[in-house]
Write a protein that holds these residues in place. Structure first.
Motif, mmCIF file in Angstrom:
data_model
loop_
_atom_site.group_PDB
_atom_site.id
_atom_site.type_symbol
_atom_site.label_atom_id
_atom_site.label_comp_id
_atom_site.label_asym_id
_atom_site.label_seq_id
_atom_site.Cartn_x
_atom_site.Cartn_y
_atom_site.Cartn_z
ATOM 1 N N VAL A 120 -12.673 1.555 -36.592
ATOM 2 C CA VAL A 120 -12.462 2.744 -35.787
ATOM 3 C C VAL A 120 -11.002 3.234 -36.348
ATOM 4 C CG1 VAL A 120 -11.757 3.383 -33.534
ATOM 5 C CG2 VAL A 120 -13.731 2.083 -33.768
ATOM 6 N N LEU A 121 -10.117 2.238 -36.559
ATOM 7 C CA LEU A 121 -8.713 2.666 -36.735
ATOM 8 C C LEU A 121 -8.684 3.632 -38.363
ATOM 9 C CD1 LEU A 121 -5.961 2.500 -36.002
ATOM 10 C CD2 LEU A 121 -5.621 0.243 -37.052
ATOM 11 N N ALA A 122 -9.531 2.911 -39.219
ATOM 12 C CA ALA A 122 -9.676 3.403 -40.561
ATOM 13 C C ALA A 122 -10.053 4.871 -40.214
ATOM 14 C CB ALA A 122 -10.501 2.450 -41.490
ATOM 15 N N GLU A 123 -11.193 4.790 -39.713
ATOM 16 C CA GLU A 123 -11.791 6.188 -39.471
ATOM 17 C C GLU A 123 -11.020 7.179 -38.822
ATOM 18 O OE1 GLU A 123 -15.641 7.828 -36.857
ATOM 19 O OE2 GLU A 123 -15.878 6.009 -37.852
ATOM 20 N N ARG A 124 -10.373 6.906 -37.845
ATOM 21 C CA ARG A 124 -9.328 7.974 -37.104
ATOM 22 C C ARG A 124 -8.396 8.330 -37.975
ATOM 23 N NH1 ARG A 124 -7.902 5.752 -30.987
ATOM 24 N NH2 ARG A 124 -9.919 5.839 -30.221
ATOM 25 N N LEU A 125 -7.685 7.483 -38.724
ATOM 26 C CA LEU A 125 -6.637 7.875 -39.569
ATOM 27 C C LEU A 125 -7.193 8.369 -41.107
ATOM 28 C CD1 LEU A 125 -4.315 4.970 -38.574
ATOM 29 C CD2 LEU A 125 -4.244 7.282 -37.451
ATOM 30 N N GLY A 126 -8.344 8.171 -41.293
ATOM 31 C CA GLY A 126 -8.781 8.595 -42.779
ATOM 32 C C GLY A 126 -8.159 7.506 -43.944
ATOM 33 N N ILE A 127 -8.021 6.072 -43.499
ATOM 34 C CA ILE A 127 -7.405 5.253 -44.536
ATOM 35 C C ILE A 127 -8.693 4.470 -45.027
ATOM 36 C CG2 ILE A 127 -5.843 3.346 -44.710
ATOM 37 C CD1 ILE A 127 -4.297 4.627 -42.281
ATOM 38 N N ALA A 128 -8.336 4.118 -46.220
ATOM 39 C CA ALA A 128 -9.537 3.059 -46.771
ATOM 40 C C ALA A 128 -9.326 1.897 -46.115
ATOM 41 C CB ALA A 128 -9.480 2.957 -48.381
#
Length: 110
Positions: free
Chosen positions: A37-45
């Motif tokens: 969820v964190l990666a998706e929210r922030l657009g981070i690999a």
């Protein structure tokens, strides 16, 4: 808190991505977020996120907990408050000026 710990915690936040991750986890509250969820929210690999989470955990600015198959990360509010207290513990200590003009001291005024 000693100076070394404060320096380590500040250094962990002195990077754009880590600061964004930490602020997002602060907003999420104690329940935290899982890495997906964190990666998706922030657009981070995922690999990049993993590296930054490791750095924040090493500095004790975030904590993790296992819940079933998932790991959730949350801000370490105790460490954050310790750091803020350390940074402001001597606020106005050597000032002859009225502390009303110093933001960190406004709450301490009667």
């Amino acid at each position: 808190m000693n100076e070394s710990t404060a320096t380590q915690r500040l250094a962990s936040l002195a990077q754009d991505t880590r600061l964004t991750i930490f602020r997002t986890l602060v907003q999420a509250g104690p329940q935290g977020l899982n890495p997906g969820v964190l990666a998706e929210r922030l657009g981070i690999a995922q690999a990049t996120l993993s590296f930054h989470l490791k750095e924040l955990r090493h500095a004790e600015m975030i904590v993790s907990r296992q819940q079933g198959r998932f790991i959730f990360y949350s801000a370490n509010f105790g460490a954050m408050n310790e750091l803020l207290s350390y940074l402001t513990e001597n606020c106005c200590a050597s000032s002859d000026e009225d502390c009303v003009t110093v933001p960190c001291c406004e709450e301490a005024l009667p």
